[in-house]
Design a protein around this motif. Structure first.
Motif, PDB file in Angstrom:
ATOM      1  N   LEU A  17       0.981  -0.722  -0.103  1.00 62.24           N
ATOM      2  CA  LEU A  17       0.609   0.121  -0.246  1.00 62.24           C
ATOM      3  C   LEU A  17       0.935   1.289  -0.294  1.00 62.24           C
ATOM      4  O   LEU A  17       0.245   2.233  -0.865  1.00 62.24           O
ATOM      5  N   LEU A  18       1.885   0.914   1.261  1.00 64.71           N
ATOM      6  CA  LEU A  18       2.433   2.259   0.999  1.00 64.71           C
ATOM      7  C   LEU A  18       3.472   2.431  -0.582  1.00 64.71           C
ATOM      8  O   LEU A  18       3.356   3.705  -0.865  1.00 64.71           O
ATOM      9  N   HIS A  19       3.562   1.366  -1.650  1.00 66.18           N
ATOM     10  CA  HIS A  19       4.501   1.494  -2.642  1.00 66.18           C
ATOM     11  C   HIS A  19       3.528   2.305  -3.549  1.00 66.18           C
ATOM     12  O   HIS A  19       4.180   3.197  -3.713  1.00 66.18           O
ATOM     13  N   LEU A  20       1.902   1.916  -3.481  1.00 65.93           N
ATOM     14  CA  LEU A  20       1.318   2.201  -4.896  1.00 65.93           C
ATOM     15  C   LEU A  20       1.239   3.841  -4.052  1.00 65.93           C
ATOM     16  O   LEU A  20       0.828   4.931  -5.020  1.00 65.93           O
ATOM     17  N   ILE A  21       1.215   4.460  -3.247  1.00 64.13           N
ATOM     18  CA  ILE A  21       0.876   5.496  -2.551  1.00 64.13           C
ATOM     19  C   ILE A  21       1.650   6.676  -3.069  1.00 64.13           C
ATOM     20  O   ILE A  21       1.887   7.493  -3.236  1.00 64.13           O
ATOM     21  N   HIS A  22       2.842   5.515  -2.660  1.00 67.49           N
ATOM     22  CA  HIS A  22       3.911   6.684  -3.599  1.00 67.49           C
ATOM     23  C   HIS A  22       4.745   6.123  -4.804  1.00 67.49           C
ATOM     24  O   HIS A  22       4.339   7.792  -4.873  1.00 67.49           O
ATOM     25  N   LYS A  23       3.865   5.401  -5.467  1.00 68.30           N
ATOM     26  CA  LYS A  23       4.092   6.084  -6.660  1.00 68.30           C
ATOM     27  C   LYS A  23       2.999   7.192  -7.847  1.00 68.30           C
ATOM     28  O   LYS A  23       3.115   7.993  -8.698  1.00 68.30           O
ATOM     29  N   ASN A  24       2.021   6.154  -7.150  1.00 70.70           N
ATOM     30  CA  ASN A  24       0.948   7.705  -7.688  1.00 70.70           C
ATOM     31  C   ASN A  24       0.938   8.896  -6.595  1.00 70.70           C
ATOM     32  O   ASN A  24       0.224  10.095  -7.079  1.00 70.70           O
ATOM     33  N   GLU A  25       2.022   9.172  -5.987  1.00 75.22           N
ATOM     34  CA  GLU A  25       1.904  10.809  -5.230  1.00 75.22           C
ATOM     35  C   GLU A  25       0.749  10.982  -4.556  1.00 75.22           C
ATOM     36  O   GLU A  25       0.005  12.344  -4.795  1.00 75.22           O
ATOM     37  N   ILE A  26      -0.202   9.870  -3.332  1.00 75.76           N
ATOM     38  CA  ILE A  26      -1.090  10.282  -3.307  1.00 75.76           C
ATOM     39  C   ILE A  26      -0.704  10.936  -1.383  1.00 75.76           C
ATOM     40  O   ILE A  26      -0.208  10.140  -0.925  1.00 75.76           O
ATOM     41  N   ASP A  27      -1.966  11.819  -1.511  1.00 73.77           N
ATOM     42  CA  ASP A  27      -2.076  11.713   0.251  1.00 73.77           C
ATOM     43  C   ASP A  27      -1.777  10.852   1.245  1.00 73.77           C
ATOM     44  O   ASP A  27      -3.859  10.356   0.719  1.00 73.77           O
ATOM     45  N   ILE A  28      -1.206  11.034   1.964  1.00 77.29           N
ATOM     46  CA  ILE A  28      -1.653   9.837   2.681  1.00 77.29           C
ATOM     47  C   ILE A  28      -2.539   9.822   3.534  1.00 77.29           C
ATOM     48  O   ILE A  28      -3.312   8.901   3.996  1.00 77.29           O
ATOM     49  N   TYR A  29      -2.794  11.053   4.053  1.00 75.73           N
ATOM     50  CA  TYR A  29      -3.973  11.120   4.854  1.00 75.73           C
ATOM     51  C   TYR A  29      -6.210  11.535   3.653  1.00 75.73           C
ATOM     52  O   TYR A  29      -6.736  11.117   4.910  1.00 75.73           O
ATOM     53  N   ASP A  30      -5.849  11.403   2.723  1.00 78.97           N
ATOM     54  CA  ASP A  30      -6.669  11.850   2.096  1.00 78.97           C
ATOM     55  C   ASP A  30      -6.812  10.223  -0.057  1.00 78.97           C
ATOM     56  O   ASP A  30      -6.538  10.628  -0.746  1.00 78.97           O
ATOM     57  N   ILE A  31      -6.262   9.363   0.699  1.00 75.67           N
ATOM     58  CA  ILE A  31      -6.554   8.160  -0.476  1.00 75.67           C
ATOM     59  C   ILE A  31      -7.899   7.558  -1.048  1.00 75.67           C
ATOM     60  O   ILE A  31      -8.718   7.733  -0.248  1.00 75.67           O
ATOM     61  N   PRO A  32      -7.682   7.942  -2.060  1.00 74.65           N
ATOM     62  CA  PRO A  32      -8.700   7.581  -3.334  1.00 74.65           C
ATOM     63  C   PRO A  32      -8.833   6.007  -2.925  1.00 74.65           C
ATOM     64  O   PRO A  32      -7.970   5.099  -4.019  1.00 74.65           O
ATOM     65  N   ILE A  33      -9.643   5.326  -2.463  1.00 76.78           N
ATOM     66  CA  ILE A  33      -9.580   3.986  -1.884  1.00 76.78           C
ATOM     67  C   ILE A  33     -10.087   3.435  -2.686  1.00 76.78           C
ATOM     68  O   ILE A  33     -10.179   2.361  -3.405  1.00 76.78           O
ATOM     69  N   ALA A  34     -11.145   4.074  -4.162  1.00 77.53           N
ATOM     70  CA  ALA A  34     -11.432   3.242  -4.919  1.00 77.53           C
ATOM     71  C   ALA A  34     -10.323   2.667  -6.111  1.00 77.53           C
ATOM     72  O   ALA A  34      -9.908   1.911  -6.747  1.00 77.53           O
ATOM     73  N   GLU A  35      -9.508   4.482  -5.892  1.00 76.79           N
ATOM     74  CA  GLU A  35      -7.898   3.676  -6.553  1.00 76.79           C
ATOM     75  C   GLU A  35      -7.155   2.740  -6.409  1.00 76.79           C
ATOM     76  O   GLU A  35      -6.674   1.792  -7.119  1.00 76.79           O
ATOM     77  N   GLU A  94      -9.422   4.123  10.580  1.00 77.11           N
ATOM     78  CA  GLU A  94      -8.424   3.172  10.895  1.00 77.11           C
ATOM     79  C   GLU A  94      -7.338   2.908  10.105  1.00 77.11           C
ATOM     80  O   GLU A  94      -5.903   2.640  10.338  1.00 77.11           O
ATOM     81  N   LEU A  95      -7.644   3.246   8.980  1.00 76.51           N
ATOM     82  CA  LEU A  95      -6.414   2.403   7.355  1.00 76.51           C
ATOM     83  C   LEU A  95      -5.422   3.323   7.780  1.00 76.51           C
ATOM     84  O   LEU A  95      -3.676   2.471   7.874  1.00 76.51           O
ATOM     85  N   VAL A  96      -5.526   4.255   7.350  1.00 76.61           N
ATOM     86  CA  VAL A  96      -4.100   5.668   7.631  1.00 76.61           C
ATOM     87  C   VAL A  96      -3.314   5.432   9.201  1.00 76.61           C
ATOM     88  O   VAL A  96      -2.030   6.085   9.100  1.00 76.61           O
ATOM     89  N   ARG A  97      -4.275   5.717   9.618  1.00 71.31           N
ATOM     90  CA  ARG A  97      -3.394   5.085  11.471  1.00 71.31           C
ATOM     91  C   ARG A  97      -2.432   4.379  11.324  1.00 71.31           C
ATOM     92  O   ARG A  97      -1.758   3.934  11.215  1.00 71.31           O
ATOM     93  N   ASP A  98      -2.573   2.568  10.584  1.00 74.22           N
ATOM     94  CA  ASP A  98      -1.994   1.751  10.778  1.00 74.22           C
ATOM     95  C   ASP A  98      -0.696   1.828   9.763  1.00 74.22           C
ATOM     96  O   ASP A  98       0.457   1.158   9.958  1.00 74.22           O
ATOM     97  N   LEU A  99      -1.388   2.392   8.432  1.00 78.74           N
ATOM     98  CA  LEU A  99      -0.418   3.100   7.559  1.00 78.74           C
ATOM     99  C   LEU A  99       1.259   4.350   8.422  1.00 78.74           C
ATOM    100  O   LEU A  99       1.835   3.930   7.730  1.00 78.74           O
TER     101      LEU A  99
END
Length: 250
Positions: A17-35, A94-99
Motif C-alpha cells: 500500500l505504501l508503495h502504491l501511495i508513493h508511486k501515485n503521489e497520493i496524500d496518505i491522509y486523503d487516500i482515493p480508496i477506489a483507485e 483506521e487504515l491511515v493510522r495503521d499505515l
C-alpha cells in the motif's frame, strides 16, 4: 515476443500500500480508496497469474479495502440511527493510522539496518581488565600524594633546567662606512698608481660585515668621483685608481 511481468517483492500488505501511495503521489491522509483498491487487486491478480502463492494477510487487506470502498459508496445513515453519531467519521481513518504506524516502524528499521552495516565494519578492542593486570603493581605509588607533593618533586627539576640554560652574548662589531672610507683613502694615497680590487678585501682578517661596509665605501668614493674603477679587458684585473681624494673629506 513473450509478455513478461516482473513483480517487486513486498514484506506485507502495508508495504504494498505504501508503495502504491508513493508511486501515485497520493496524500496518505486523503487516500482515493477506489483507485488504490483497484491497483491492489490488480497486483494480486498478477501474482495469481504467475502461480505465486498469495499470503493470507494480502487477502485480508484486499477484503478490508473492499469493505472501506463499500462503506464510502453507501449513503451515510441519519445521525439518529448511529449508535455513536460522529459527523467527522471517515472509514479510512483506521487504515491511515495503521499505515502511518507501519511507515514509522519501517523507517526506524532502515536506520537500524544502516547502523548494523556500519557496525559490521568495526572491530572492537578487547577491554578485559585482566589483560592489563601485568602492567600495574598491586600498590599504587601515588596513594596519599597531593598536588603539593608533586610540586615539591618538580621544583628541583625546574631549578636544574634553569641552571643549565646557555646564554650567548652577541657582540656588535664596531665598523662603519666612514672608518672603511678612511682606510681605503689612506691606501690609495700610498699607491697613487692604484690598487687591485681584490686587495681591498684581502688585506688582513676581514669579516663578512667588513666586506659589505668596505664595498659600500668604495661605491661612495666612486659616486663623488674620488676614485675611478678601471678594467682593460673582460678577463683583466679590476683596479681602483685615485682621482680626487680630497673630495672624500679625509
Amino acid at each position: 515476443m513473450a509478455y513478461q511481468i516482473h513483480l517487486a517483492a513486498f514484506d506485507g500488505p502495508f508495504d504494498l500500500l505504501l508503495h502504491l501511495i508513493h508511486k501515485n503521489e497520493i496524500d496518505i491522509y486523503d487516500i482515493p480508496i477506489a483507485e488504490i483498491t483497484a491497483q491492489y487487486l490488480d497486483y494480486l491478480a498478477q501474482m495469481e497469474a504467475l502461480d505465486l502463492e498469495i499470503a493470507s494477510e494480502f487477502l485480508v487487506m484486499a477484503a478490508t479495502l473492499l469493505s472501506i470502498k463499500a462503506r464510502m459508496l453507501l449513503p451515510k445513515p441519519p445521525p439518529e440511527l448511529l449508535p455513536e453519531p460522529d459527523e467527522d467519521y471517515d472509514p479510512r481513518q483506521e487504515l491511515v493510522r495503521d499505515l502511518l504506524e507501519y511507515r514509522r516502524i519501517k523507517e526506524a528499521a532502515c536506520v537500524l539496518g544502516d547502523y548494523f552495516q556500519k557496525r559490521q565494519l568495526q572491530v572492537a578492542r578487547p577491554n578485559d581488565i585482566s589483560l592489563y593486570n601485568d602492567l600495574f603493581s598491586e600498590v599504587n605509588p601515588l596513594t596519599g600524594k597531593t598536588a603539593a607533593d608533586l610540586l615539591a618533586a618538580l621544583r628541583p627539576l625546574w631549578q636544574r633546567a634553569q641552571n643549565t640554560e646557555q646564554v650567548h652574548t652577541i657582540r656588535r662589531e664596531a665598523v662603519s662606512i666612514g672608518l672603511m672610507t678612511g682606510r681605503l683613502v689612506q691606501r690609495l694615497r700610498q699607491s697613487p698608481a692604484g690598487i687591485r680590487f681584490d686587495d681591498v678585501f684581502a688585506a688582513g682578517q676581514i669579516s663578512r660585515i667588513q666586506v659589505i661596509v668596505a664595498f659600500l665605501a668604495l661605491l661612495e668614493l666612486t659616486k663623488i668621483s674620488a676614485v675611478q674603477v678601471q678594467q682593460d679587458s673582460p678577463d683583466a684585473a679590476i683596479y681602483i685608481v685615485p682621482l680626487h681624494l680630497e673630495r672624500a673629506g679625509i
